[in-house]
Write a protein that holds these residues in place. Structure first.
Motif, mmCIF file in Angstrom:
data_model
loop_
_atom_site.group_PDB
_atom_site.id
_atom_site.type_symbol
_atom_site.label_atom_id
_atom_site.label_comp_id
_atom_site.label_asym_id
_atom_site.label_seq_id
_atom_site.Cartn_x
_atom_site.Cartn_y
_atom_site.Cartn_z
ATOM 1 N N ASN A 111 -113.933 -18.653 18.564
ATOM 2 C CA ASN A 111 -112.401 -18.552 18.683
ATOM 3 C C ASN A 111 -112.123 -17.796 19.781
ATOM 4 O O ASN A 111 -111.201 -18.126 20.655
ATOM 5 N N SER A 112 -112.436 -16.385 19.732
ATOM 6 C CA SER A 112 -112.138 -15.525 21.014
ATOM 7 C C SER A 112 -113.300 -14.749 21.005
ATOM 8 O O SER A 112 -113.814 -14.286 19.996
ATOM 9 N N ARG A 132 -113.449 -17.103 25.913
ATOM 10 C CA ARG A 132 -112.160 -17.435 25.269
ATOM 11 C C ARG A 132 -111.664 -15.894 24.849
ATOM 12 O O ARG A 132 -112.225 -14.863 24.379
ATOM 13 N N ASN A 169 -107.809 -14.370 22.736
ATOM 14 C CA ASN A 169 -106.881 -14.687 21.802
ATOM 15 C C ASN A 169 -105.526 -14.815 22.527
ATOM 16 O O ASN A 169 -105.339 -14.098 23.650
ATOM 17 N N ASN A 170 -104.482 -15.417 22.255
ATOM 18 C CA ASN A 170 -103.232 -15.431 22.677
ATOM 19 C C ASN A 170 -102.455 -13.998 23.184
ATOM 20 O O ASN A 170 -101.862 -14.050 24.539
ATOM 21 N N LYS A 171 -102.644 -13.190 22.325
ATOM 22 C CA LYS A 171 -102.197 -11.874 22.827
ATOM 23 C C LYS A 171 -102.563 -11.305 23.847
ATOM 24 O O LYS A 171 -101.968 -10.829 24.739
ATOM 25 N N SER A 198 -104.383 -12.863 26.029
ATOM 26 C CA SER A 198 -104.294 -13.800 27.054
ATOM 27 C C SER A 198 -102.939 -13.535 28.013
ATOM 28 O O SER A 198 -102.810 -13.483 29.144
ATOM 29 N N GLU A 199 -101.864 -13.123 27.045
ATOM 30 C CA GLU A 199 -100.609 -12.808 27.703
ATOM 31 C C GLU A 199 -100.669 -11.351 28.697
ATOM 32 O O GLU A 199 -100.320 -11.375 29.586
ATOM 33 N N LYS A 211 -102.916 -11.804 31.597
ATOM 34 C CA LYS A 211 -102.439 -13.224 32.277
ATOM 35 C C LYS A 211 -102.915 -13.121 33.803
ATOM 36 O O LYS A 211 -103.480 -14.024 34.471
ATOM 37 N N GLU A 271 -105.881 -15.802 35.190
ATOM 38 C CA GLU A 271 -105.504 -16.715 35.848
ATOM 39 C C GLU A 271 -106.164 -17.073 37.163
ATOM 40 O O GLU A 271 -106.274 -18.242 37.647
ATOM 41 N N ASP A 295 -111.337 -22.612 29.535
ATOM 42 C CA ASP A 295 -112.165 -21.471 29.228
ATOM 43 C C ASP A 295 -112.572 -20.978 30.312
ATOM 44 O O ASP A 295 -112.913 -21.400 31.531
#
Length: 89
Positions: free
Chosen positions: A21-22, A50, A52-54, A56-57, A60, A64, A73
């Motif tokens: 997952n991460s 990968r 996780n969303n937290k 990732s933000e 970012k 990116e 990925d």
């Protein structure tokens, strides 16, 4: 005293931990040997990472600009990692 190791992803500064997952985090996995993802990537192999969303933000602007596969990925090679050594007392 025993030495233990963590694997840092140099572009993000996050630590590697195997998982589906991460696999980049602020803590990462502690290894008792130098046999890590770095060893597996010798010879020009790549892996996907990968976050996780937290995280990732939070990361970012760095993430990116990293190379990605067709699924989004992060693509990483041996030179993207470094082995960090710690001494246990």
């Amino acid at each position: 005293m025993k030495n233990v190791y963590k694997v840092r992803h140099k572009p993000t500064g996050l630590f590697y931990s195997p998982g589906s997952n991460s696999n980049l985090s602020k803590n990462g996995k502690v290894y008792t040997t130098k046999n890590t993802i770095i060893t597996l990537l010798k010879g020009g192999y790549t892996t996907t990472l990968r976050v996780n969303n937290k995280l990732s933000e939070e990361y970012k602007s760095i993430i990116e600009n990293l190379p990605k596969d067709k699924f989004g990925d992060i693509l990483a090679k041996e030179t993207d990692f470094e082995l960090i050594e710690f001494k246990l007392t």
